[in-house]
Design a protein around this motif. Structure first.
Motif, mmCIF file in Angstrom:
data_model
loop_
_atom_site.group_PDB
_atom_site.id
_atom_site.type_symbol
_atom_site.label_atom_id
_atom_site.label_comp_id
_atom_site.label_asym_id
_atom_site.label_seq_id
_atom_site.Cartn_x
_atom_site.Cartn_y
_atom_site.Cartn_z
ATOM 1 N N VAL A 1 58.544 26.332 14.120
ATOM 2 C CA VAL A 1 57.497 26.593 14.788
ATOM 3 C C VAL A 1 56.834 25.468 16.057
ATOM 4 C CG1 VAL A 1 55.041 25.272 14.374
ATOM 5 C CG2 VAL A 1 55.471 27.540 12.887
ATOM 6 N N GLN A 2 57.086 25.740 16.837
ATOM 7 C CA GLN A 2 56.767 24.028 17.476
ATOM 8 C C GLN A 2 55.615 24.292 18.637
ATOM 9 O OE1 GLN A 2 59.878 24.910 20.845
ATOM 10 N NE2 GLN A 2 61.411 24.205 19.434
ATOM 11 N N LEU A 3 54.779 22.921 18.630
ATOM 12 C CA LEU A 3 54.035 22.350 19.270
ATOM 13 C C LEU A 3 54.254 21.151 20.129
ATOM 14 C CD1 LEU A 3 52.067 22.230 16.370
ATOM 15 C CD2 LEU A 3 52.051 24.229 17.708
ATOM 16 N N GLN A 4 54.119 21.717 21.793
ATOM 17 C CA GLN A 4 54.508 20.592 22.838
ATOM 18 C C GLN A 4 53.456 20.284 23.578
ATOM 19 O OE1 GLN A 4 57.568 19.956 23.785
ATOM 20 N NE2 GLN A 4 56.650 18.483 25.245
ATOM 21 N N ALA A 5 52.478 19.251 23.115
ATOM 22 C CA ALA A 5 51.382 18.675 24.089
ATOM 23 C C ALA A 5 52.190 17.827 24.925
ATOM 24 C CB ALA A 5 50.739 17.764 22.844
ATOM 25 N N SER A 6 51.245 18.271 25.904
ATOM 26 C CA SER A 6 51.002 17.567 28.138
ATOM 27 C C SER A 6 49.877 17.478 27.656
ATOM 28 C CB SER A 6 51.941 18.956 28.506
ATOM 29 O OG SER A 6 51.006 19.615 28.409
ATOM 30 N N GLY A 7 49.125 16.650 29.137
ATOM 31 C CA GLY A 7 48.348 15.905 29.699
ATOM 32 C C GLY A 7 48.583 14.361 29.906
ATOM 33 N N GLY A 8 48.143 13.774 28.465
ATOM 34 C CA GLY A 8 47.773 12.629 28.803
ATOM 35 C C GLY A 8 48.200 11.788 30.134
ATOM 36 N N GLY A 9 48.064 10.584 30.359
ATOM 37 C CA GLY A 9 48.087 9.547 31.039
ATOM 38 C C GLY A 9 47.196 8.511 31.032
ATOM 39 N N LEU A 10 46.944 7.368 31.500
ATOM 40 C CA LEU A 10 46.082 6.450 31.974
ATOM 41 C C LEU A 10 44.252 6.474 32.958
ATOM 42 C CD1 LEU A 10 45.374 3.405 31.568
ATOM 43 C CD2 LEU A 10 46.859 2.580 33.761
ATOM 44 N N VAL A 11 43.926 6.537 32.008
ATOM 45 C CA VAL A 11 42.252 6.078 33.052
ATOM 46 C C VAL A 11 41.357 5.809 32.939
ATOM 47 C CG1 VAL A 11 41.146 7.859 30.807
ATOM 48 C CG2 VAL A 11 40.651 8.600 33.286
ATOM 49 N N GLN A 12 40.658 5.269 33.625
ATOM 50 C CA GLN A 12 39.776 4.096 33.617
ATOM 51 C C GLN A 12 38.426 5.027 32.149
ATOM 52 O OE1 GLN A 12 38.208 3.786 37.356
ATOM 53 N NE2 GLN A 12 39.707 1.267 37.371
ATOM 54 N N ALA A 13 37.540 3.772 31.536
ATOM 55 C CA ALA A 13 36.069 4.345 31.223
ATOM 56 C C ALA A 13 35.889 5.632 31.799
ATOM 57 C CB ALA A 13 35.512 3.431 30.168
ATOM 58 N N GLY A 14 34.899 6.715 31.163
ATOM 59 C CA GLY A 14 33.958 7.111 31.994
ATOM 60 C C GLY A 14 34.806 8.465 32.984
ATOM 61 N N ASP A 88 38.833 5.968 22.730
ATOM 62 C CA ASP A 88 39.850 6.794 22.457
ATOM 63 C C ASP A 88 40.805 6.795 22.726
ATOM 64 O OD1 ASP A 88 37.118 8.537 24.169
ATOM 65 O OD2 ASP A 88 37.554 8.695 22.146
ATOM 66 N N THR A 89 41.058 5.759 23.340
ATOM 67 C CA THR A 89 43.106 5.299 23.107
ATOM 68 C C THR A 89 43.781 5.744 22.154
ATOM 69 O OG1 THR A 89 42.588 4.080 24.970
ATOM 70 C CG2 THR A 89 44.664 3.381 23.876
ATOM 71 N N ALA A 90 44.893 6.728 22.798
ATOM 72 C CA ALA A 90 45.477 6.947 21.453
ATOM 73 C C ALA A 90 46.301 7.717 21.345
ATOM 74 C CB ALA A 90 44.381 7.245 20.367
ATOM 75 N N VAL A 91 47.697 8.010 20.388
ATOM 76 C CA VAL A 91 48.315 9.224 20.550
ATOM 77 C C VAL A 91 47.582 10.739 19.866
ATOM 78 C CG1 VAL A 91 50.420 10.152 20.240
ATOM 79 C CG2 VAL A 91 50.916 7.561 20.226
ATOM 80 N N THR A 107 51.391 12.787 22.814
ATOM 81 C CA THR A 107 51.105 12.482 24.420
ATOM 82 C C THR A 107 49.810 11.398 24.040
ATOM 83 O OG1 THR A 107 50.210 13.141 26.306
ATOM 84 C CG2 THR A 107 49.119 14.476 24.809
ATOM 85 N N GLN A 108 50.615 10.194 25.186
ATOM 86 C CA GLN A 108 49.843 9.062 25.159
ATOM 87 C C GLN A 108 48.352 8.920 25.748
ATOM 88 O OE1 GLN A 108 50.048 5.913 23.204
ATOM 89 N NE2 GLN A 108 48.406 5.649 24.356
ATOM 90 N N VAL A 109 47.307 9.123 25.295
ATOM 91 C CA VAL A 109 46.222 8.744 25.959
ATOM 92 C C VAL A 109 45.142 6.560 26.578
ATOM 93 C CG1 VAL A 109 43.432 9.418 26.577
ATOM 94 C CG2 VAL A 109 45.037 11.428 25.900
ATOM 95 N N THR A 110 45.477 6.907 27.736
ATOM 96 C CA THR A 110 45.200 5.297 27.438
ATOM 97 C C THR A 110 43.678 5.283 28.304
ATOM 98 O OG1 THR A 110 46.771 4.362 27.181
ATOM 99 C CG2 THR A 110 45.876 3.000 27.781
ATOM 100 N N VAL A 111 42.465 4.916 28.063
ATOM 101 C CA VAL A 111 41.611 4.362 28.596
ATOM 102 C C VAL A 111 41.247 2.933 29.017
ATOM 103 C CG1 VAL A 111 39.122 5.181 29.012
ATOM 104 C CG2 VAL A 111 40.363 6.157 27.428
ATOM 105 N N SER A 112 41.343 2.487 29.901
ATOM 106 C CA SER A 112 41.079 0.957 30.686
ATOM 107 C C SER A 112 38.951 0.724 30.580
ATOM 108 C CB SER A 112 42.069 0.829 32.034
ATOM 109 O OG SER A 112 41.295 2.072 33.014
ATOM 110 N N SER A 113 39.018 -0.143 30.282
ATOM 111 C CA SER A 113 37.550 -0.648 30.402
ATOM 112 C C SER A 113 37.201 -0.928 31.862
ATOM 113 C CB SER A 113 37.756 -1.947 29.423
ATOM 114 O OG SER A 113 38.072 -3.338 29.491
#
Length: 113
Positions: A1-14, A88-91, A107-113
């Motif tokens: 089994v392989q699960l390859q996640a992508s699409g995370g990044g840094l985004v502003q709130a909203g 929502d910031t998390a891996v 995949t890391q998702v970072t939401v800045s305020s």
């Protein structure tokens, strides 16, 4: 089994992000898939699941903002995240239960305020 996640990044709130998970090594079509997330210092928590028939479930805090979907032909599962908040910031991890839990690499998702 392989699960390859992508699409995370840094985004502003909203803002919005779309996560993708490419799956292989099992019968994707018949299995429930999902997304978990883990913030620093917190336990991993379930965000959303989608059954083989397309039924969805969401954690309360993301209901109405996140949408999980799947493409059986491409063996992919997606998480569309709108109206993102700093909390929502998390891996984010793609997830499958097949006799045991399987996790992608995250995949890391970072939401800045």
């Amino acid at each position: 089994v392989q699960l390859q996640a992508s699409g995370g990044g840094l985004v502003q709130a909203g803002g919005s992000l779309r996560l993708s998970c490419a799956a292989s090594g099992f019968n994707f079509r018949i299995n429930t898939m999902g997304w978990y997330r883990q913030a620093p210092g917190n336990q991993r928590e379930l965000v959303a699941t989608i059954s083989s028939g397309g039924a969805t479930n969401y954690e309360n805090s993301v209901e109405g903002r996140f949408t999980i979907s799947r493409d059986n032909a491409k063996k992919k599962v997606y998480l569309q995240m709108n109206s993102l908040k700093p909390e929502d910031t998390a891996v984010y991890y793609c997830w499958l239960y097949l006799c045991r839990d399987y996790w992608g690499q995250g995949t890391q998702v970072t939401v800045s305020s």
